[in-house]
Scaffold this active site. Structure first.
Site, PDB file in Angstrom:
ATOM      1  N   ARG A 177     -30.047  -6.232 -18.035  1.00  0.00           N
ATOM      2  CA  ARG A 177     -30.263  -7.645 -18.375  1.00  0.00           C
ATOM      3  C   ARG A 177     -30.588  -8.454 -17.124  1.00  0.00           C
ATOM      4  O   ARG A 177     -31.419  -9.358 -17.143  1.00  0.00           O
ATOM      5  CB  ARG A 177     -29.046  -8.214 -19.079  1.00  0.00           C
ATOM      6  N   ASP A 206     -31.881  -0.786 -21.285  1.00  0.00           N
ATOM      7  CA  ASP A 206     -31.656  -1.681 -22.419  1.00  0.00           C
ATOM      8  C   ASP A 206     -32.978  -2.365 -22.764  1.00  0.00           C
ATOM      9  O   ASP A 206     -34.023  -2.041 -22.190  1.00  0.00           O
ATOM     10  CB  ASP A 206     -30.553  -2.703 -22.116  1.00  0.00           C
ATOM     11  N   HIS A 280     -31.394  -0.569 -28.688  1.00  0.00           N
ATOM     12  CA  HIS A 280     -31.490  -1.138 -27.335  1.00  0.00           C
ATOM     13  C   HIS A 280     -32.630  -0.505 -26.541  1.00  0.00           C
ATOM     14  O   HIS A 280     -32.508  -0.296 -25.336  1.00  0.00           O
ATOM     15  CB  HIS A 280     -30.162  -0.963 -26.598  1.00  0.00           C
ATOM     16  N   ASP A 346     -24.938   2.035 -29.765  1.00  0.00           N
ATOM     17  CA  ASP A 346     -24.402   0.795 -30.333  1.00  0.00           C
ATOM     18  C   ASP A 346     -25.504  -0.097 -30.898  1.00  0.00           C
ATOM     19  O   ASP A 346     -26.657  -0.019 -30.475  1.00  0.00           O
ATOM     20  CB  ASP A 346     -23.615   0.025 -29.271  1.00  0.00           C
ATOM     21  N   GLU A 347     -25.118  -0.963 -31.816  1.00  0.00           N
ATOM     22  CA  GLU A 347     -25.961  -2.044 -32.321  1.00  0.00           C
ATOM     23  C   GLU A 347     -27.379  -1.583 -32.645  1.00  0.00           C
ATOM     24  O   GLU A 347     -28.364  -2.249 -32.328  1.00  0.00           O
ATOM     25  CB  GLU A 347     -25.998  -3.194 -31.309  1.00  0.00           C
ATOM     26  N   TRP A 413     -15.165  -0.334 -28.335  1.00  0.00           N
ATOM     27  CA  TRP A 413     -15.321  -1.698 -27.838  1.00  0.00           C
ATOM     28  C   TRP A 413     -15.073  -2.759 -28.910  1.00  0.00           C
ATOM     29  O   TRP A 413     -14.673  -3.875 -28.598  1.00  0.00           O
ATOM     30  CB  TRP A 413     -16.722  -1.886 -27.237  1.00  0.00           C
ATOM     31  N   TYR A 438     -13.839  -7.203 -21.845  1.00  0.00           N
ATOM     32  CA  TYR A 438     -15.204  -7.694 -21.651  1.00  0.00           C
ATOM     33  C   TYR A 438     -15.204  -8.776 -20.574  1.00  0.00           C
ATOM     34  O   TYR A 438     -14.747  -9.899 -20.781  1.00  0.00           O
ATOM     35  CB  TYR A 438     -15.791  -8.185 -22.968  1.00  0.00           C
ATOM     36  N   ASP A 440     -17.733 -10.291 -19.205  1.00  0.00           N
ATOM     37  CA  ASP A 440     -18.794 -11.289 -19.266  1.00  0.00           C
ATOM     38  C   ASP A 440     -18.364 -12.534 -20.030  1.00  0.00           C
ATOM     39  O   ASP A 440     -19.156 -13.460 -20.223  1.00  0.00           O
ATOM     40  CB  ASP A 440     -20.054 -10.702 -19.905  1.00  0.00           C
ATOM     41  N   GLU A 486     -26.083 -10.474 -19.370  1.00  0.00           N
ATOM     42  CA  GLU A 486     -26.973 -11.501 -19.904  1.00  0.00           C
ATOM     43  C   GLU A 486     -26.796 -12.828 -19.176  1.00  0.00           C
ATOM     44  O   GLU A 486     -27.777 -13.517 -18.866  1.00  0.00           O
ATOM     45  CB  GLU A 486     -26.717 -11.705 -21.406  1.00  0.00           C
TER      46      GLU A 486
END
Length: 627
Positions: A177, A206, A280, A346-347, A413, A438, A440, A486
């Site tokens: 990111r 990513d 990703h 993930d995601e 996570w 986390y 961030d 990010e």
């Protein structure tokens, strides 16, 4: 008789005075050292060892690893001392390998006496961790990069026996990111190693950038490592335009990676690479558009919204996808010596799979009932690819969906639930739940913190327990903190987000949850703030700031004020003036005066301002109640 009684009473008094002084001295020594993580056992003595130009390091010269640790120690102390310590067979600071089953592979015994320091361990890793403790016992000026002429390099007398509770003690850095140089990555590794953490999880790919050279697939870095330059809030950015050049980014050559690996090895840090697939993968599809289901995006994402609109998932129906992955992991496996490779998982947006005729054909041919099982199919094939290269697979807890690959390790996570499920199914687990790990996220009141999206205070990280009830302890390898980038555009800010929460996680994972004590921990954190100042390491002081919690009770809006440090005094104003110690002091929930526009709050400790002045509009506070 009177003389006898007088003599006895004087003896008792002197004994009491001696005991009091000894205890006071020991407490003073403990306060001065302020070790993080806290050792398993430590006893302080009324003596000091002083380092001088004649001090020597002793070790078996035939041990290359011990010589490397001596070099490391000298590298750490030389700038402030102005000299290095001579290395001999027998020295004033003696490194000794022994055979003590109680210490395990990473434990150590450190003894500081007036004329001798000994560090004993079964393995060189234990010697290294003993050295970390020894470095923390030196005055904070040892962290300086300039010679300190007027400092007495005294180390408190102590007897310490120590070993870690968990074998996996890690931090993750997302370099996709936002891009961090090789030198910055090395500094991150050095900083985590100083707190006895032993895993660096390197998130290398990513949607916003591919960061590792794959020689057989040159477009991954020629195209996938670069995007249009942007600042501003993540997800609110304007997409790259056709007339813009992709000038922001970078990647690590394979020689760069070898340098990082050698640097980490000297610090006993494992490096776990992550290649995040099958989702990703937007940057991958820009580089190799033939791997898309429908239509690959033209530009690497700059931080604009795209999820569900632009493809970022590799096509699971094309065999070319698995040929591509085999090429990638062949080179990654050859580069990285660790047994594990992280594949993300993930995601993964499955909307394009649902529309893709090739993916649907794959599902029919493999008798897969839905796209979740199709993702599981991809992960199973990835595990086979990695096994053929002598590696083990780690994935985020989404790899549980559709069925877990036989030997996969799960990194949990989304809370602890995925890890609990995997552990009960006899899979190894690394716990890294958002609410504790986390890095961030906000560390305190959002209005005075850099922009992000949720909360994880220092005390939240310190309350982390990697082993939930009813889970076999042996299945939980440990845990780690994750720094997604990010909202982290610079390395200086990466430090701010990592420390001191990283110190809290280091203590939980080394010392164990049973040894944690918040009221005893944060004063040590303050001492490490001083050391970080000398070293030029950035960190967050958010633990000093007030916690402002509006809520409703009997249809009335009230405001609760608090602070992570319970010895803080909190002052406030509603009259648009800045608060200080002459302002109203907080004792009980506040009622909002009629027509009040602003609430201002500040914390004091020991009669001096400690936290930032926080200014909040009343209408903003009311919105927080509404959610």
């Amino acid at each position: 008789m009177k003389n006898t009684l007088l003599a006895l009473s004087m003896a008792v008094a002197l004994t009491g005075l001696f005991t009091q002084c000894q205890s006071s001295g020991n407490n003073q020594q403990a306060e001065q050292t302020a070790l993080i993580p806290i050792p398993q056992t430590v006893t302080y003595a009324e003596t000091v060892f002083k380092i001088s130009q004649g001090t020597t390091i002793g070790l078996e010269s035939s041990s290359a690893e011990l010589l490397s640790i001596a070099d490391y120690f000298n590298h750490k102390v030389n700038p402030a001392l102005g000299y290095s310590l001579e290395v001999k067979e027998q020295g004033d600071i003696q490194f000794s390998l022994i055979n003590n089953p109680d210490l395990g592979n990473e434990g150590y015994h450190l003894k500081v006496e007036k004329r001798q320091i000994t560090i004993e361990a079964n393995q060189p890793a234990g010697i290294f961790y003993g050295v970390q403790t020894l470095l923390q016992m030196l005055p904070k000026e040892i962290r300086s990069q300039q010679v300190q002429h007027d400092v007495e390099w005294a180390i408190a007398g102590a007897d310490i026996t120590d070993k870690p509770q968990f074998p996996w003690r890690g931090l993750m850095l997302d370099v996709s990111r936002h891009w961090f140089t090789k030198e910055e990555v090395m500094r991150f590794i050095d900083e985590l190693a100083e707190y006895k953490m032993n895993v660096f999880h390197w998130h290398l790919t990513d949607d916003q950038g591919w960061r590792i050279e794959i020689k057989s697939l040159p477009n991954l870095t020629a195209k996938g490592a670069w995007r249009a330059k942007r600042v501003g809030q993540w997800w609110q950015r304007e997409p790259q335009q056709p007339d813009e050049e992709a000038t922001y980014g970078g990647y690590y050559t394979q020689e760069d990676i070898k340098d990082v690996l050698a640097y980490a090895k000297q610090r006993y840090v494992r490096v776990i690479p992550e290649i995040d697939v099958p989702g990703h993968s937007l940057a991958t599809l820009v580089a190799y558009p033939e791997l898309a289901c429908m239509k690959a995006p033209k530009y690497v994402n700059v931080g604009n919204k795209f999820y569900g609109e632009d493809e970022n998932t590799l096509c699971a129906g094309k065999e070319e996808t698995f040929e591509f992955l085999d090429k990638v992991f062949t080179e990654v496996a050859a580069l990285f010596p660790d047994e594990y490779i992280h594949v993300g998982g993930d995601e993964c947006f499955k909307g394009f799979w649902h529309k893709c005729p090739r993916c649907q054909a794959r599902m029919k041919a493999e008798n897969l009932k839905d796209e979740n099982e199709l993702q599981s199919y991809v992960i199973h094939r990835l595990e086979s690819i990695l096994k053929a290269k002598g590696k083990k697979l780690i994935g985020w807890d989404e790899i549980l969906e559709g069925g877990l690959a036989p030997d996969a390790t799960v990194m949990s996570w989304r809370g602890m639930e995925g890890g609990i499920k995997a552990a009960k199914a006899n899979h190894h687990v690394i716990m890294t739940p958002t609410q504790h790990c986390y890095l961030d996220l906000w560390q305190g009141e959002p209005s005075v913190e850099p922009d992000t999206y949720s909360m994880c205070r220092l005390s939240d990280s310190y309350r982390f327990n990697p082993v939930p009830d009813s889970v076999p302890t042996e299945m939980v390898l440990g845990g780690q903190g994750n720094l997604w980038s990010e909202s982290v555009p610079t390395f200086r800010h990466a430090e701010y987000m990592t420390w001191p929460r990283g110190w809290a996680l280091a203590e939980v994972l080394w010392s164990g949850p049973a040894k944690t004590d918040w009221d005893e921990f944060w004063p040590r954190v303050e001492k490490h703030f001083e050391r970080a100042d000398v070293a030029g390491i950035n960190y967050a002081r958010s633990m000093y700031n007030a916690i402002i919690t509006p809520y409703k009770e009997n249809n009335e809006c009230l405001i609760k004020l608090d602070c992570e440090l319970k010895d803080s005094d909190i002052y406030y104003t509603f009259d648009n003036t800045d608060p200080d110690s002459f302002s109203p002091k907080y004792f009980e929930p506040l009622r909002i005066p009629k027509n009040a526009t602003w609430l201002r709050v500040v914390t004091y400790r020991n009669g001096k301002p400690s936290g930032k002045v926080i200014t909040l509009r009343i209408d903003e506070l009311l919105k927080r109640i509404e959610g």
